[in-house]
Design a protein around this motif. Sequence first.
Motif, PDB file in Angstrom:
ATOM      1  N   GLY A 116       0.775  -1.235   0.000  1.00 15.83           N
ATOM      2  CA  GLY A 116       0.000   0.000   0.000  1.00 15.83           C
ATOM      3  C   GLY A 116       0.801   1.278   0.000  1.00 15.83           C
ATOM      4  N   SER A 117       1.601   1.484   1.036  1.00 17.79           N
ATOM      5  CA  SER A 117       2.277   2.770   1.157  1.00 17.79           C
ATOM      6  C   SER A 117       3.222   3.029  -0.003  1.00 17.79           C
ATOM      7  N   LEU A 118       3.703   1.965  -0.640  1.00 22.15           N
ATOM      8  CA  LEU A 118       4.558   2.171  -1.804  1.00 22.15           C
ATOM      9  C   LEU A 118       3.747   2.893  -2.881  1.00 22.15           C
ATOM     10  N   TYR A 119       2.513   2.431  -3.071  1.00 20.38           N
ATOM     11  CA  TYR A 119       1.633   3.080  -4.046  1.00 20.38           C
ATOM     12  C   TYR A 119       1.293   4.502  -3.622  1.00 20.38           C
ATOM     13  N   PHE A 120       0.904   4.657  -2.359  1.00 19.49           N
ATOM     14  CA  PHE A 120       0.328   5.947  -1.983  1.00 19.49           C
ATOM     15  C   PHE A 120       1.382   7.006  -1.707  1.00 19.49           C
ATOM     16  N   THR A 121       2.604   6.589  -1.390  1.00 21.00           N
ATOM     17  CA  THR A 121       3.686   7.581  -1.334  1.00 21.00           C
ATOM     18  C   THR A 121       3.944   8.083  -2.749  1.00 21.00           C
ATOM     19  N   CYS A 122       4.064   7.133  -3.677  1.00 20.15           N
ATOM     20  CA  CYS A 122       4.355   7.538  -5.052  1.00 20.15           C
ATOM     21  C   CYS A 122       3.184   8.336  -5.640  1.00 20.15           C
ATOM     22  N   LYS A 123       1.973   8.012  -5.185  1.00 19.61           N
ATOM     23  CA  LYS A 123       0.820   8.801  -5.640  1.00 19.61           C
ATOM     24  C   LYS A 123       1.006  10.252  -5.189  1.00 19.61           C
ATOM     25  N   ALA A 124       1.333  10.402  -3.900  1.00 21.49           N
ATOM     26  CA  ALA A 124       1.531  11.762  -3.375  1.00 21.49           C
ATOM     27  C   ALA A 124       2.687  12.444  -4.103  1.00 21.49           C
ATOM     28  N   MET A 125       3.757  11.676  -4.382  1.00 24.42           N
ATOM     29  CA  MET A 125       4.922  12.268  -5.053  1.00 24.42           C
ATOM     30  C   MET A 125       4.590  12.709  -6.468  1.00 24.42           C
ATOM     31  N   SER A 126       3.581  12.045  -7.059  1.00 26.32           N
ATOM     32  CA  SER A 126       3.279  12.368  -8.457  1.00 26.32           C
ATOM     33  C   SER A 126       2.203  13.439  -8.578  1.00 26.32           C
ATOM     34  N   ASP A 127       1.718  13.947  -7.425  1.00 30.00           N
ATOM     35  CA  ASP A 127       0.807  15.103  -7.491  1.00 30.00           C
ATOM     36  C   ASP A 127       1.491  16.233  -8.248  1.00 30.00           C
ATOM     37  N   GLN A 128       0.741  16.875  -9.142  1.00 26.82           N
ATOM     38  CA  GLN A 128       1.292  17.999  -9.908  1.00 26.82           C
ATOM     39  C   GLN A 128       0.595  19.275  -9.461  1.00 26.82           C
ATOM     40  N   PHE A 129       1.213  20.399  -9.779  1.00 27.52           N
ATOM     41  CA  PHE A 129       0.572  21.672  -9.457  1.00 27.52           C
ATOM     42  C   PHE A 129      -0.354  22.029 -10.608  1.00 27.52           C
ATOM     43  N   VAL A 130      -1.664  21.795 -10.389  1.00 27.58           N
ATOM     44  CA  VAL A 130      -2.641  22.014 -11.451  1.00 27.58           C
ATOM     45  C   VAL A 130      -3.661  23.058 -10.999  1.00 27.58           C
ATOM     46  N   GLU A 131      -3.698  24.151 -11.702  1.00 31.45           N
ATOM     47  CA  GLU A 131      -4.695  25.186 -11.440  1.00 31.45           C
ATOM     48  C   GLU A 131      -4.798  25.521  -9.956  1.00 31.45           C
ATOM     49  N   GLY A 132      -3.615  25.709  -9.365  1.00 31.33           N
ATOM     50  CA  GLY A 132      -3.585  26.191  -7.983  1.00 31.33           C
ATOM     51  C   GLY A 132      -3.583  25.111  -6.921  1.00 31.33           C
ATOM     52  N   LYS A 133      -3.718  23.848  -7.346  1.00 30.32           N
ATOM     53  CA  LYS A 133      -3.736  22.771  -6.338  1.00 30.32           C
ATOM     54  C   LYS A 133      -2.689  21.723  -6.656  1.00 30.32           C
ATOM     55  N   PHE A 134      -2.205  21.046  -5.591  1.00 29.10           N
ATOM     56  CA  PHE A 134      -1.391  19.852  -5.814  1.00 29.10           C
ATOM     57  C   PHE A 134      -2.342  18.676  -5.927  1.00 29.10           C
ATOM     58  N   THR A 135      -2.422  18.092  -7.102  1.00 27.23           N
ATOM     59  CA  THR A 135      -3.435  17.053  -7.343  1.00 27.23           C
ATOM     60  C   THR A 135      -3.047  16.187  -8.541  1.00 27.23           C
ATOM     61  N   LYS A 136      -3.963  15.310  -8.924  1.00 28.17           N
ATOM     62  CA  LYS A 136      -3.796  14.470 -10.126  1.00 28.17           C
ATOM     63  C   LYS A 136      -2.678  13.438  -9.987  1.00 28.17           C
ATOM     64  N   GLY A 137      -2.233  13.195  -8.761  1.00 28.94           N
ATOM     65  CA  GLY A 137      -1.239  12.128  -8.582  1.00 28.94           C
ATOM     66  C   GLY A 137      -1.857  10.808  -8.979  1.00 28.94           C
ATOM     67  N   SER A 138      -1.069   9.910  -9.554  1.00 24.85           N
ATOM     68  CA  SER A 138      -1.649   8.629  -9.958  1.00 24.85           C
ATOM     69  C   SER A 138      -1.177   7.526  -9.017  1.00 24.85           C
ATOM     70  N   LYS A 139      -2.071   6.563  -8.784  1.00 22.71           N
ATOM     71  CA  LYS A 139      -1.754   5.430  -7.924  1.00 22.71           C
ATOM     72  C   LYS A 139      -0.812   4.515  -8.700  1.00 22.71           C
ATOM     73  N   PHE A 140       0.467   4.635  -8.405  1.00 17.76           N
ATOM     74  CA  PHE A 140       1.478   3.847  -9.133  1.00 17.76           C
ATOM     75  C   PHE A 140       2.745   3.861  -8.296  1.00 17.76           C
ATOM     76  N   TYR A 141       3.781   3.215  -8.783  1.00 14.44           N
ATOM     77  CA  TYR A 141       5.076   3.343  -8.103  1.00 14.44           C
ATOM     78  C   TYR A 141       6.204   3.095  -9.084  1.00 14.44           C
ATOM     79  N   TRP A 142       7.431   3.381  -8.615  1.00 17.95           N
ATOM     80  CA  TRP A 142       8.608   3.224  -9.459  1.00 17.95           C
ATOM     81  C   TRP A 142       9.410   2.001  -9.034  1.00 17.95           C
TER      82      TRP A 142
END
Lengths: 411, 251, 1072
Positions: free
Chosen positions: C280-306
């Motif tokens: 789990g946390s492997l996915y959700f850390t990478c999800k948080a890491m992949s959040d982008q700055f979109v229209e004023g928010k950090f969002t759109k991170g995808s559930k994935f990992y490296w």
Amino acid sequence: MPTERYYKTLLTLAIIGLVIGFWGVFQAMWFGKGATDLGSYVPWGLWVAVYLFFLGLTAGAFLITILTYVFRVKIFAPIGPLSAFTVLVAISCEVIIISFDLGHFFRAYRFLLSPGWYSMIFWMVVFTNAMILIYLLECYFLLREDLVKWSQEEGRPARGLYRFLSFGKTGFTEADREADHRRVRFLSILSLPVGLIFYGINGAIFAILLNRPLWNGALTPLLFIVTALLSGGALITFLTYIFKADDELVHYLGHVVRFLLVVFLFLQLLQFFVGYRTGLPITKASLDIIVFGPYWWVFWIVHLLIGSAIPLYLLAVHHQNAKVVAWACFLIIITFIAVRLNFVIPDQAVYKLEGLEATFYHHRLRTTEYFPNLTEWLVSLWVFSLGLLAFLLGSRWLPVISAGKGEAKHV
Amino acid sequence: MSKDLPQEDLLVRMQRDLKRALNKKPQDIRWGMVIDLAKCIGCHACTISCVAENKLPPGVVYRVVLEEEVGHYPSVRRRFTPRPCVHCQNPPCTKVCPVTATWKTEQGAVIVDYNRCIGCRYCLVACPYAARTSDFGEWYTADTPEEPGTLFGRQAARDGYELRPAAEYGQQWPNRAKGSSPMGNARKCHFCLHRLKVGMLPACVTSCVGRATIFGDRTDPQSLVFENMGSPRIFRLKEELGTQPSVSYLK
Amino acid sequence: MSKTNTNPTQEMRELIEAKIDRRGFLKCSALLGGSLAASHYLARAAQAMSAADWTALDVGDAYVHYRPENQILSVCQQCNTNCGIKVKFVDGLAAKIDGNPYSPWTMTPQIPYKTPIAEAATMEGSLCPKGQAGIQALYDPYRLVKVLKRAGKRGENKWQTIPFDQAITEIVNGGNLFGEGQVEGLKDICLLRDSKIAKEMAADAELVSAKKMELAAFKAKHQDNLKYLIDPDHPDLGPKNNQFCFNWGRLKGGRSDILKRLVAALGSVNAHGHTTVCQGSLYFTCKAMSDQFVEGKFTKGSKFYWQADTGNPEFILFVGANPYEANYGPPLRAQKVTEGLVDGTMRIAVVDPRCSKTAARAWRWLPIKSNGVAAVGMGLMQWIIENQRYDARYLANANKAAAMADNEPTWTQTAWLVKINPDGTPGIFLRGSDIGLPKEKRPMKEGGEWEFDPFLVMKGGQPVPFDPNSETAAVEGDLLVDTEVKGHKVKSVLQIYKEAANAQTPAEWTQLAGVQERDLVDLAREFTNHGKRAVADIHRGVSQHTSGFYNVLIFMTLNVLLGNHDWQGGLAKATTYNIDGSKEGKPFDLITHPGKIKTWGVDIIRHGKKYEKSTLFKGYPAKRPWYPFSSDIYQEVIPSMGDAYPYPIKALMFYQASPVYALPAGHELIKILSDPKKVPLIFASDIVIGETSMYADYIFPDITYLERWEFSGSHPSVTPKVAPFRQPAAAPLTDTVTVFGEKMPLSTESLVLGIAEKMKLPGFGDNAFGPGLHLKREEDMYLRMVANIACGDKPDGSEKVPAAGPEELKILEQARRHLPPTVYDAKRWRAVVGDDWWPQVVYVLNRGGRFQEYQKAYKNGQLTNKYGKMVGIYMENFVTTKNSMTGKPYVGHGHFMEGPVDVLGRKLDDEAKGYDLTLLTYKHITQTKSRTPGNYWTKAVYPYNTIDISPTDARRLALADGDRVKVISPSNEEGTWNLAAGHQKPMIGQVRITEGIRPGVIAFSLGGGHWAYGSSDVVIDGVLVPGDPRRATGVHANAAMRVDPVLKNTGLVDLTGGSAVFYQSQVKLVKV
Ligand SMILES: Nc1nc2c(c(=O)[nH]1)N[C@H]1C(S)=C(S)[C@@H](COP(=O)(O)OP(=O)(O)OC[C@H]3O[C@@H](n4cnc5c(=O)[nH]c(N)nc54)[C@H](O)[C@@H]3O)O[C@H]1N2
Ligand SMILES: Nc1nc2c(c(=O)[nH]1)N[C@H]1C(S)=C(S)[C@@H](COP(=O)(O)OP(=O)(O)OC[C@H]3O[C@@H](n4cnc5c(=O)[nH]c(N)nc54)[C@H](O)[C@@H]3O)O[C@H]1N2
Ligand code: SF4
Ligand code: SF4
Ligand code: SF4
Ligand code: SF4
Ligand code: SF4
Ligand SMILES: [Mo]
């Protein structure tokens, strides 16, 4: 001649043995090798041990016939026919039990179609047959005179049989007698080399194998011949005591057996000494299995105590007491299966590669998990009983005893 | 150290080697195998792949992987030694066969003729590598329930994966039944001759996860086996016995 | 008694001197010699004779596996690596499984995609032993073929077989199904079917929880429809429909689409998977890491990992990852490593308390303390920052433009400035507005405007504003900044990490990690010696801790310090071809769902929502944790039902899930599942009676991975773009049923379609995907997905695969001659995708998927399939969100956390209480959680699992190899599984003493100690079906894993990443 009671009990024993043993025979026939506890790392088990046991039994008789008819040692003459007959029975048992051990018995014809000239087993088969043939004839010519005689006796039961066996011969002249004795002598002379090779080869089957802790080596064939003679000698002594209450003879044999026993124990000592001193891990390992293994008692108690120490003591101290001698020999015989088991199994019980014991689990791939199962014991029992029965009937319905009478003067 | 992209899987290379070998005169081929212990990850895929390819019954195995632990904590290593039949060029096992049911082919593969073998197991006793096992006619599905209609059941499962013997030696063996070969026979690794014939590598080679198993014609200088046999890490099991295995190892 | 008494010695002499006949002697010695000679001669002569038949046996032609018409290419699922497979058929039965040579899973590089299948037919890649044994998972005597309904109490394992239609009717209509009183059926649970009502209520409920609408007002407005709500006082809990919950374990593309379609059609938000039990946390850390700055928010991170581009690094640091035995997975990864190890182009180090097979040959094995994994990471980070061994050039880039200028595919936040709170803790980013810079209005993508407020870095003592996504204005910043700007105390992100790394001295880190200081330094040096060709590759051993999220963040940040993302030999991500047709230019849009109603409400695991923003907010701690940053929280699903928080569940559907067996402290779930009052209706899809499905009311037989469709996706270490899939290979073993008038095998698909048909759900049956596009059979969805793959992702269709030639079309048919019409029908299949697409579809079917050439996955030292975005290492969203249990804000950066802790963050002191051993678990290559118990072939290799212990501990506890011991723990002092219905399964296993494990730690492998799955007796239709003892061997010690002292019915958890905790339970061993 054993007393009637004696005979009856043995006969019943044999029959009971046959009946009980048959269950095992059925299992073995129906389920094949799967019915045994044998495996791939211990492919040879009780049946091979029993085979070797019978092999031993033949040797004593072989010894007697040779001494009597080749070297003309007169005192054994009286038991000549009996011995010859014993050889026959024992070899037959040998053949039967080893046939059970084959995965595809009905392919035995293969020995003819595609013989493995380099294989010790192939030669073992060849020489086993040679032995059977020789002793069949030898027996016949030893018994023929009495057969003819019996076929003529009024009121003798089963006369028909004897008539048949004497192939229409009604009278027996001195010439016939001479002729038969010539034949017998020839066959015996022939049986000497054949027999020696026969026992030698049986040893060689094991001796020639590479990387075998106990079997591999020149000592093995010699050990085979000696053990054969020992167990066989013991058997004959015992039988002599039972069938011919000729104590003198028993004494002689007693000495022979004692001598062979000492030689055998000495050879065994050598084997252990050399084995342990060389300290080759596998050799040490398999010797340890014999000495300290789970079946240590087979070696210490059955073989050394009951099978060697006690008999040796009896043979040494009560050598002039035929009864004691006979029973001492009896001990040697019955415990000899232990010697055979300890020859056959411990050598295989050592894993040939480190780690085999810990990979690919299956009980047929674990050396420590082999112990002869019911089927194996029952089949052995069945063959023993068969042999005993054959022997008893033979000794009663064939003139193997009477034929010995007054033989001495002929040899 | 510099790393370039792997250009070709060893399996592809070896299959090319194999095709080349098959174009030679049969008597000029010498099959050989090299097992690189440094690459073996002890996954046992080769063992099971062989069992599956040859539909081996319980207790019969052609290629085991021996595992050892060496050293003491924290300096521990583990060694894995796969052991197929090493196909001795001076095989102790064949000489002892009383009915010549087993022999070394001219390409150096040691094989068994199931139809000839009488099951005396002398060869098992004679093999110094315990590479032969005997088929005692067992079933993996023994003692599983037979509940037609409610569960798939024993019989169906049996028909599924163990009733029909594999086409070892390219032969169609009769369904497993009392007394039918290979039941009751000595069995062993045969270098997957049935696969070689159609230009495929042995099953334990293609399934070798660590790519530790190299196979080919060891007389072909262009082949990967030949290449590996030149390695200073090379050794053979129980060399001292003079069995001259055609399967070698790299330390 | 002897009658004569002559002298023995004299007799002996006589005997020996007995005169021998000379002639006789000569004769026989001659004979002897003669016969020996003869036998010798014969032997020689014989050689020639027998030589003739030595060649007698020549290899015949009975072997047919190699013919293309006897093969079907598919995908393995014995484990979740999903290797490409080639199933070979003889007489219509699966005879052998090998690796699909087109699949990058089984060969490196795999063979070219264009290779004719006739040629590929004789090639195969490698599979692990489980994959080889798949045939025994297929033909498993214990497989279900009919629907089972419980005929006793839950878990009593008494069953009756019933017709499929009856089962569907009962599930949908409910009634007094088990003589235990009324049970609500799906039709009564999923009441709200009107999309208009749903839409309005959802919108207003949103307003209520946002405190923008009064509850009273809401009630007034919707008074007629309040009956649809679970709780009118809490409209944000959503409609009653949410009381149907779907819980899956292993689920992949295709099936996930059809199952989620069902749940959506039923109007429930409750569809939850198993991610958090896995990594789990492997996915959700990478999800948080992949959040982008979109229209004023950090969002759109995808559930994935490296993961590492495994074939190409020069150094890989495997942390809590075991690619030789488990992971994703041996065939895919191991070979890439061994190759390099031997030709000297690669080195690996393994950080693991256990000497795994991966560690067995590694350059270094670091046997760390279980709780010390983060300490290793921090120790490395400290050394790297102190010695400036990071890629400064990469780290300085503050935005996309700067990265582009350096030919860097990604950029990160190391130089960004963060405002420091008065208490010294890092807060939110420093923004332009903070130093008086103007905000800038920008248009939104979906229309409307948003205000851009720039971020800042320090450059030469001056704050420099930047837009993270700007492709024109490149901005670089100083890396280590600790200063004040316009009265704001600020630090650069790297500075924050530096301080976190300096929280302890090197000696302290090594002490916490339980390794030698030298080891850490050597490791750090090696790790930084290969530029971008070194990787930290992590898995469960890192993520399944109470600090899982931050453990992962630390190691991922180490990768960031090397700047190895998207570089050949660096970090890679998975890339797949789109299957659902949601992209432009695709032949089939399989997303459209006409008549689907709006679903809303807090779900049963409370994920993606903030506690304080809900109407349930009652101060801290919450009754149970809320999970704003993670999803698919497996361990939350059933315990939440047990606590009816936030609401009770009325019907539960399991698919390929065994939480009872799989989860830490899974025994707690049994109490809940076995109580019909807690969960009134449970139905499961399973292939056997499993450890969890045995507690269901109905079990629907499924078809295995060898009989079915499924689009298995990819793994991060697979660098080529791919789309592999399972397709029906073996003929189905289950009964045939009729749904929508179509005959098909009992399977998950027929279950879904059956319910849909019965309830007349939208999006199924006629015109399900729009006019003329029905969904009445599995292939109606799956074959169209294959068409989408065949088409590729380029709108102009330029990525289309070649059309299959006549020969390939013929082979497709022949290869399926053993499949019944219930599964395969040439005409029907062709019709589903239409004649235009059919040849392309066949081309893909024949290759078991679509696979980009290995060589094409790399370009100029970089990966072709790039992540290519910002890699976040500072989570602003976290510092603005409160932990629902502690009420404290989450921390936004990687840091070391003591463990194990309970949900209130209090450290557990079980060790002090005499529970002296840390319990670990790992995977043996032959075993998985399920499917493998009946793989008798592999049982020979690994007949039972053991409890591995170090000689030191064994000596201390007077344990010998093979001793039987019971595992007991503070939350399971009996050391047993309480199976309900009076059954017990004690956690007793055999000790295996090994040098390869850290003292103080014991480990057991997954897959032992089964009590279902054919391992114990069950009764079906009154007949006793005996279990097979071979399937019950070994021990499964999950029930010894620590129950959270606050939650009481759940194991320890990582509140941030959602992970279930596997490696931090203290236990005792008791000899039995
Ligand atoms: N054979 C097999 N392979 C599988 C699976 C299977 O069931 N069986 N399942 C697949 C699935 S679903 C997954 S998620 C992956 C998992 O793949 P991995 O996570 O790579 O494998 P695991 O064995 O679960 O755990 C990895 C290692 O973590 C170590 N470990 C335990 N505790 C700690 C710790 O505290 N710190 C550190 N550093 N290491 C620790 C274990 O000893 C083990 O060697 O495997 C996949 N592959
Ligand atoms: N001790 C210990 N426990 C672990 C792990 C560990 O390493 N050690 N690993 C953890 C990991 S990584 C994971 S991912 C979880 C996995 O745990 P889960 O996601 O729960 O997966 P499984 O345990 O495989 O449960 C699968 C269930 O589905 C059934 N099933 C199998 N094949 C099929 C099928 O084709 N169709 C259907 N319908 N059902 C099927 C099985 O019978 C079983 O009942 O386990 C975790 N549990
Ligand atoms: S390994 Fe054994 S079986 Fe194979 S050839 Fe050598 S001796 Fe024969
Ligand atoms: S078992 Fe078969 S192959 Fe082996 S020696 Fe006997 S007959 Fe020959
Ligand atoms: S070569 Fe074939 S038979 Fe021999 S071990 Fe390998 S797979 Fe088995
Ligand atoms: S398959 Fe290859 S790597 Fe795996 S154990 Fe066998 S030889 Fe070793
Ligand atoms: S690793 Fe093994 S079990 Fe897992 S998918 Fe690949 S082959 Fe199947
Ligand atoms: Mo997992």
